[in-house]
Motif scaffolding. Structure first.
Motif, short mmCIF file in Angstrom:
data_model
loop_
_atom_site.label_atom_id
_atom_site.label_comp_id
_atom_site.label_asym_id
_atom_site.label_seq_id
_atom_site.Cartn_x
_atom_site.Cartn_y
_atom_site.Cartn_z
N VAL A 148 1.25 -1.20 0.57
CA VAL A 148 0.32 -0.12 0.15
C VAL A 148 1.15 1.36 -0.31
O VAL A 148 0.23 2.36 -0.37
N ARG A 149 2.13 1.26 0.44
CA ARG A 149 3.01 2.07 0.67
C ARG A 149 3.59 2.85 -0.44
O ARG A 149 3.33 4.20 -0.96
N GLU B 94 -6.27 5.23 8.28
CA GLU B 94 -5.51 6.48 7.13
C GLU B 94 -4.58 5.97 6.60
O GLU B 94 -3.71 5.94 6.18
N PRO B 95 -5.70 5.81 4.81
CA PRO B 95 -5.18 5.17 3.78
C PRO B 95 -4.63 6.04 3.29
O PRO B 95 -5.28 7.24 2.81
N PRO B 96 -3.66 6.03 2.44
CA PRO B 96 -3.23 6.95 1.50
C PRO B 96 -4.21 7.03 0.39
O PRO B 96 -5.33 6.47 0.27
N SER B 97 -4.37 8.58 0.36
CA SER B 97 -5.40 9.08 -1.24
C SER B 97 -5.80 7.67 -2.33
O SER B 97 -6.97 8.31 -2.81
N TYR B 98 -4.60 7.55 -2.47
CA TYR B 98 -4.93 6.31 -3.71
C TYR B 98 -4.98 5.02 -3.27
O TYR B 98 -5.28 4.13 -4.53
N ALA B 99 -5.67 4.46 -2.21
CA ALA B 99 -5.53 3.51 -1.70
C ALA B 99 -7.27 3.34 -1.45
O ALA B 99 -8.01 4.29 -0.64
N ILE B 100 -7.51 1.85 -2.08
CA ILE B 100 -8.77 1.83 -2.21
C ILE B 100 -9.53 -0.14 -1.85
O ILE B 100 -8.87 -0.42 -2.16
N PHE B 101 -9.98 -0.12 -0.18
CA PHE B 101 -10.10 -1.05 0.21
C PHE B 101 -11.33 -1.74 -0.15
O PHE B 101 -12.65 -0.92 0.65
N ILE B 102 -11.83 -3.43 -0.83
CA ILE B 102 -12.83 -3.04 -0.74
C ILE B 102 -13.46 -4.67 -0.36
O ILE B 102 -12.90 -5.67 -0.72
N ASP C 126 0.01 2.17 -12.52
CA ASP C 126 -1.07 2.58 -14.39
C ASP C 126 -2.97 2.94 -13.15
O ASP C 126 -2.71 2.40 -12.82
N GLY C 127 -2.78 4.41 -13.47
CA GLY C 127 -4.72 4.54 -13.49
C GLY C 127 -4.13 5.42 -11.37
O GLY C 127 -2.87 5.75 -11.30
N LYS C 128 -5.79 5.83 -11.14
CA LYS C 128 -5.77 7.23 -10.34
C LYS C 128 -5.59 6.20 -9.40
O LYS C 128 -5.15 6.92 -8.08
N PHE C 129 -5.88 5.05 -8.41
CA PHE C 129 -5.80 4.15 -7.67
C PHE C 129 -5.65 2.99 -7.78
O PHE C 129 -5.22 1.90 -8.52
N LYS C 130 -5.37 2.29 -6.36
CA LYS C 130 -4.76 0.98 -6.48
C LYS C 130 -5.67 0.47 -4.93
O LYS C 130 -6.40 1.50 -4.16
N ILE C 131 -6.71 -0.22 -5.60
CA ILE C 131 -7.73 -1.51 -5.51
C ILE C 131 -7.28 -2.79 -4.56
O ILE C 131 -6.63 -3.00 -5.34
N TYR C 132 -7.96 -2.82 -3.17
CA TYR C 132 -7.37 -4.12 -2.38
C TYR C 132 -8.87 -5.20 -2.29
O TYR C 132 -9.23 -4.08 -1.89
N ILE C 133 -8.94 -6.17 -3.12
CA ILE C 133 -10.32 -6.62 -2.57
C ILE C 133 -9.58 -7.77 -1.69
O ILE C 133 -8.93 -8.90 -2.51
N ILE C 134 -10.81 -7.57 -0.46
CA ILE C 134 -10.19 -8.75 0.64
C ILE C 134 -11.36 -9.83 0.77
O ILE C 134 -12.22 -9.17 0.82
N ASP C 135 -11.83 -10.71 0.41
CA ASP C 135 -12.82 -12.40 0.20
C ASP C 135 -12.83 -12.95 1.70
O ASP C 135 -11.20 -13.08 2.00
#
Length: 382
Positions: A113-114, A147-155, A119-128
């Motif tokens: 995540v650091r 407090e995730p970085p602005s470019y990180a999204i967690f699903i 490539d792209g605006k966001f890094k997305i993490y899908i945790i099933d």
């Protein structure tokens, strides 16, 4: 010989609009993307096979799409969409928490995540199956989620929301997925059958959809099974009944008619036929009790509307319920419930079934219809 791809994978939705039965969620997600009001952590909850992971993947693809449509859907043509579809995207990461649930697995994720996306605006993490994470792993994940970085999204996706720590829940935007209505599933199966060139009776698809109990993945698995079972690429109601080992509702209607008319011999013959076909007695009792429950609901138009069945069956239940009193139905349900509780401990389960049916058979002698009772009273007065 071509490699066979199961329907659940072959027809997995790739756009929000193609997701079955979850419009309340897909509409919200599309609006969030269009208005750029994206949360940094999503939690998708609901039973298995209703589209949680599918929606997570569609959301991940759409967020990074470079040519987003006016309707909030991904274009499917840009580099970001193509890399996602080819499983080569460096901006979208999937983790199965069922098999990667240790502290070290989460620490490796946090280290990734650091670094901002290449490539792209966001890094997305899908945790099933996120509920499978250990308590230590949850605690290690907590600070990053807070407090995730602005470019990180967690699903995050889970079938058991109650197992997730409240501190994690409070940091997520929670979406509750519904069980999919059988009518929506049946229509989806019909669409797939048409694409595959399979002739299917509507009753057969309805039966598969009802048997799936709200899970579309289960419905698609049963659909594939029955297509394989068929020798002429035709799905017939009779064959689906046999293949899924479902007791035809026709038996319950016939049995109820026999019991209401106090024809105990006919009831015993029907029970014998059901047992000879290999149906479990416990399953039969549960089905009979549900049949009586539906008849009770059919006595009032308001509760009749609650029954999740076809219109044809709705009318049939209404017609049969007119022949029975509320007292009769409640007593019959009570007898079935007692037999169901005692079934597993009974030394002679079949005798228990027969005794239960005989008791129900002679209930009309105890609970006579009001019209009959009134005529007897009038006759007494004369």
């Amino acid at each position: 010989m071509e490699n066979f791809i199961v329907s659940a994978r072959k027809y997995r939705p790739t756009l929000f609009d193609s997701v079955v039965g979850q419009s309340h969620i897909t509409t919200t997600l599309k609006n969030a993307i269009k208005s750029q009001h994206l949360a940094q952590a999503f939690l998708f909850c609901g039973p298995r096979g209703v589209g949680k992971t599918t929606c997570a993947r569609i959301l991940a693809k759409t967020i990074n799409c470079k040519n987003l449509g006016e309707d909030g859907e991904a274009c499917g043509q840009c580099d970001s969409c193509k890399s996602f579809q080819e499983n080569t995207s460096l901006a979208i990461h999937e983790l199965d928490a069922a098999s990667n649930n240790s502290v070290d697995d989460i620490r490796n994720l946090i280290d990734q995540v650091r670094y901002p996306p290449q490539d792209g605006k966001f890094k997305i993490y899908i945790i099933d199956e996120v509920h499978m994470l250990s308590t230590a792993a949850f605690n290690a994940f907590l600070k990053t989620l807070e407090e995730p970085p602005s470019y990180a999204i967690f699903i995050l996706a889970t079938t058991e929301k109650h197992k997730i720590l409240p501190t994690i829940l409070s940091r997520c935007q929670i979406f509750d997925f519904n069980r999919i209505q059988w009518k929506d599933m049946s229509a989806h199966l019909l669409n797939i059958a048409e694409k595959e060139g399979i002739a299917a009776e509507k009753e057969a698809l309805d039966l598969i959809a009802i048997k799936a109990d709200g899970g579309l993945r289960d419905a698609l698995s049963m659909f594939d099974l029955n297509v394989t079972y068929s020798t002429d690429n035709t799905l017939r109601y009779k064959n689906v009944l046999e293949n899924l080992h479902v007791l035809d509702s026709e038996y319950y209607f016939k049995l109820t008619d026999a019991l209401a008319a106090q024809q105990h011999s006919e009831a015993m013959l029907l029970l014998n036929e059901i047992i000879q076909k290999g149906f479990d007695g416990h399953q039969f009792l549960s089905g009979l009790m549900e049949h009586f429950r539906n008849l009770l609901f059919a006595k009032d138009p308001r509760t009749l509307a609650l029954m999740d069945i076809s219109e044809e069956n709705r009318l049939r239940f209404k017609s049969q319920s007119d022949l029975l009193t509320v007292s009769y139905l409640l007593s019959a349900m009570n007898l079935c419930s007692n037999a169901e509780n005692n079934y597993k401990t009974s030394k002679n389960p079949r005798l228990l079934l027969e005794l239960t049916l005989l008791k129900i058979n002679y209930l009309p002698s105890v609970f006579k219809p009001e019209s009959t009772h009134s005529s007897e009273v009038e006759a007494g007065k004369k």
